[in-house]
Design a protein around this motif. Sequence first.
Motif, short mmCIF file in Angstrom:
data_model
loop_
_atom_site.label_atom_id
_atom_site.label_comp_id
_atom_site.label_asym_id
_atom_site.label_seq_id
_atom_site.Cartn_x
_atom_site.Cartn_y
_atom_site.Cartn_z
N LEU A 198 7.71 13.52 5.80
CA LEU A 198 7.91 12.45 6.45
C LEU A 198 7.96 11.20 5.43
O LEU A 198 8.73 10.54 5.64
N VAL A 199 7.23 11.46 4.35
CA VAL A 199 7.17 10.28 3.43
C VAL A 199 8.33 10.54 2.48
O VAL A 199 9.01 9.46 2.15
N LEU A 209 3.21 17.94 5.51
CA LEU A 209 3.65 16.86 6.18
C LEU A 209 4.12 15.77 5.72
O LEU A 209 5.21 15.02 6.22
N ALA A 210 3.33 15.07 4.62
CA ALA A 210 3.81 13.74 3.82
C ALA A 210 5.10 14.07 3.37
O ALA A 210 5.97 13.08 2.89
N ARG A 219 1.00 -1.43 0.08
CA ARG A 219 0.05 -0.16 -0.04
C ARG A 219 0.85 1.18 0.03
O ARG A 219 0.47 2.07 -0.59
N ARG A 220 1.86 1.07 0.54
CA ARG A 220 2.75 2.31 0.83
C ARG A 220 3.40 2.78 -0.66
O ARG A 220 3.62 3.84 -0.86
N ASP A 249 -3.10 7.88 5.96
CA ASP A 249 -2.63 6.70 5.18
C ASP A 249 -2.60 6.85 3.73
O ASP A 249 -1.56 6.47 3.33
N CYS A 250 -3.83 7.87 3.14
CA CYS A 250 -3.65 7.88 1.84
C CYS A 250 -2.35 8.82 1.49
O CYS A 250 -1.98 8.79 0.10
N LEU A 251 -1.92 9.51 2.43
CA LEU A 251 -0.88 10.53 2.01
C LEU A 251 0.31 9.59 2.14
O LEU A 251 1.77 10.12 2.04
N GLY A 252 0.43 8.33 2.56
CA GLY A 252 1.58 7.50 2.68
C GLY A 252 2.28 7.53 4.10
O GLY A 252 3.31 6.83 4.24
N LEU A 253 1.55 7.94 5.07
CA LEU A 253 2.19 8.21 6.43
C LEU A 253 2.15 6.58 6.92
O LEU A 253 1.21 5.95 6.53
N ARG A 297 0.71 4.26 -2.54
CA ARG A 297 0.36 5.56 -2.20
C ARG A 297 1.21 6.74 -2.99
O ARG A 297 0.67 7.91 -2.76
N LEU A 333 2.24 15.85 -3.42
CA LEU A 333 3.01 14.63 -3.78
C LEU A 333 3.11 14.03 -5.04
O LEU A 333 3.46 12.90 -5.37
N GLN A 342 -4.27 15.28 18.16
CA GLN A 342 -5.98 15.44 18.32
C GLN A 342 -6.46 15.10 19.68
O GLN A 342 -7.12 15.61 20.52
N ARG A 398 -3.12 19.24 -1.16
CA ARG A 398 -2.34 18.31 -0.23
C ARG A 398 -1.94 17.15 -0.90
O ARG A 398 -0.97 16.60 -1.17
N SER A 399 -2.97 16.50 -1.85
CA SER A 399 -2.84 15.38 -2.62
C SER A 399 -1.86 15.81 -3.59
O SER A 399 -1.11 14.87 -3.96
N GLN A 448 3.55 7.19 12.31
CA GLN A 448 3.60 8.33 11.88
C GLN A 448 2.04 9.06 12.06
O GLN A 448 2.07 10.13 12.36
N GLN A 452 -9.58 10.70 9.74
CA GLN A 452 -8.30 11.35 10.07
C GLN A 452 -7.01 10.25 9.56
O GLN A 452 -6.18 10.74 9.12
N PHE A 461 -6.04 17.95 8.51
CA PHE A 461 -5.76 17.92 9.76
C PHE A 461 -5.92 19.19 10.49
O PHE A 461 -5.24 20.09 10.23
N TYR A 499 1.63 12.19 14.44
CA TYR A 499 1.80 13.39 13.79
C TYR A 499 0.14 13.84 13.60
O TYR A 499 0.03 14.98 13.63
N VAL A 500 -0.85 12.92 13.57
CA VAL A 500 -2.11 12.99 13.32
C VAL A 500 -3.17 12.78 14.45
O VAL A 500 -3.84 13.61 14.86
N MET A 556 -5.85 10.87 -3.00
CA MET A 556 -7.14 10.62 -2.83
C MET A 556 -7.88 11.80 -2.01
O MET A 556 -7.09 12.38 -1.27
N LYS A 567 10.79 12.42 2.47
CA LYS A 567 12.01 12.94 3.21
C LYS A 567 12.53 14.32 2.63
O LYS A 567 13.71 14.56 2.46
#
Lengths: 256, 215
Positions: A120-121, A116-117, A88-89, B120-124, A92, A169, B137, A165-166, B128, B115, A105, B132-133, A97, A123
């Motif tokens: 974090l993702v 954020l992504a 899944r990663r 998850d969809c952003l790949g975290l 992504r 990436l 909260q 945001r989407s 993470q 949330q 957030f 972070y999320v 989506m 890098k």
Amino acid sequence: MSPDSAAPPLVRVAGLVKWFGAVKVLDGVSFSLERGQMIAVLGRSGAGKSTLLRCINGLEPIQAGEIEICGHRVAPLDLIGLPRRQNRRVLRQDVGMVFQSYNLFPHLTVERNITLALTLVQKKPRREAREIAIQVLTQVGLVDRLDAYPEQLSGGQQQRVAIARSLALSPQVMLLDEVTSALDPELTAEVLKVMEDLAERGMTMIIVTHEMGFARRLADVVLFMHRGKVWESGPTEEIFADPRTSELRQFIASVL
Amino acid sequence: MVQFNSVHVLYLFEAAKWTIALSLIAFTGGAVLGVPLALARVSGFKMLRLAAAGYIQVIQGTPLLIVLFLSYFGLSIAGYRLDPLVAAGLSLTLYSGAFLGEIWRGCIEAVPRTQGEAADCLGLSRLQQYIYVILPQAMRIATPLTVGFMVQVVKSTSLASIIGFVELSRAGQIINNSTFQPFLVFALVGAIYFVICYPLSVASRRLERRFHVAR
């Protein structure tokens, strides 16, 4: 970007079956999508449209069938066993989506929502991530709201941030799940404008929508879903001009 | 018979320090225990979930007094003679850990599932997503509830007097035994508890209001 018939489709879904308990919500769904195309998934609520998007993105386990997206395969087995998360990663990285309820957030600024992504993702260093945030926010017309919190924005603005945001990436495919359904009509227009802009830039998109005018004008292909099946599909103009099934005729009559 | 005098007041103040110390021990220990309990309760591993739920059920269904007796008298018969402070600190830690774990689990679950999905969809990764999320909260939701629970902890420390630990309540008893002015002594003891707890209650209410506005 014009679809190249020699290249394999960017998205290929074959025989997708999904059960929620005893209910078969997706009953052998198949379709494919070329790079740069926009597909509009239409149908009444409960037809399985949103579930289809969630399955494509690996948010829901599937029971049978195959999904291949940008060369990544999501098979039923992947979604139970260990390889799932890793698989899944990878998925992504290529699939973005956007949800009906934005899902920004609330505790982070617009900038941080976007970066954020990236940090974090992907890098990326904070500065580069900020550059990208500025760039995508410019694209959706909200660069002046970089430091705002989601609750300080209107629904339409929040959804545009969610799209940005989407987009940040740089996905190859974007899935948009009823992104305007929670919005007032005047806010809907600004979000549709952003989507139209994306389509013009050649973004490959799968959209679930109730905006018939928008779908008819911009989608290359229409997928009409009914009772968990692809009831009818084809090039947009054909579908709207000459619906073959009574269900689609009724549906078009009821929404136009 | 001795008349109640300033020496007694100083003695009560001295004892109040132990009440505060015990509260801090209980709270710190409870937090150290509560965080993993809360995370275990929402974990994907069934065994962890069940173990944490079992522990919380047992502690919540047992009077704190019995936990105190077990750790002080029970363990001493088993050969582990604990100092009253240690026994009281241990019991209060076990007690507040269970309650905080359950409070915090509720807070984590109060963060909309979408949330986590969006992250998850952003790949975290799952870790993470939490760091972070979800947890930031959940913490906002948890703050007023946690501060409110601290009031309970402060008052619960009075039970430690039963095993002979000299905190505020025990000190009140001791003074009353020599002065026999129960109304005066225990009213003063109650007032000191109030002075400790009131700011916490106010803070809790204020945080709650701020949370509701900020939402």
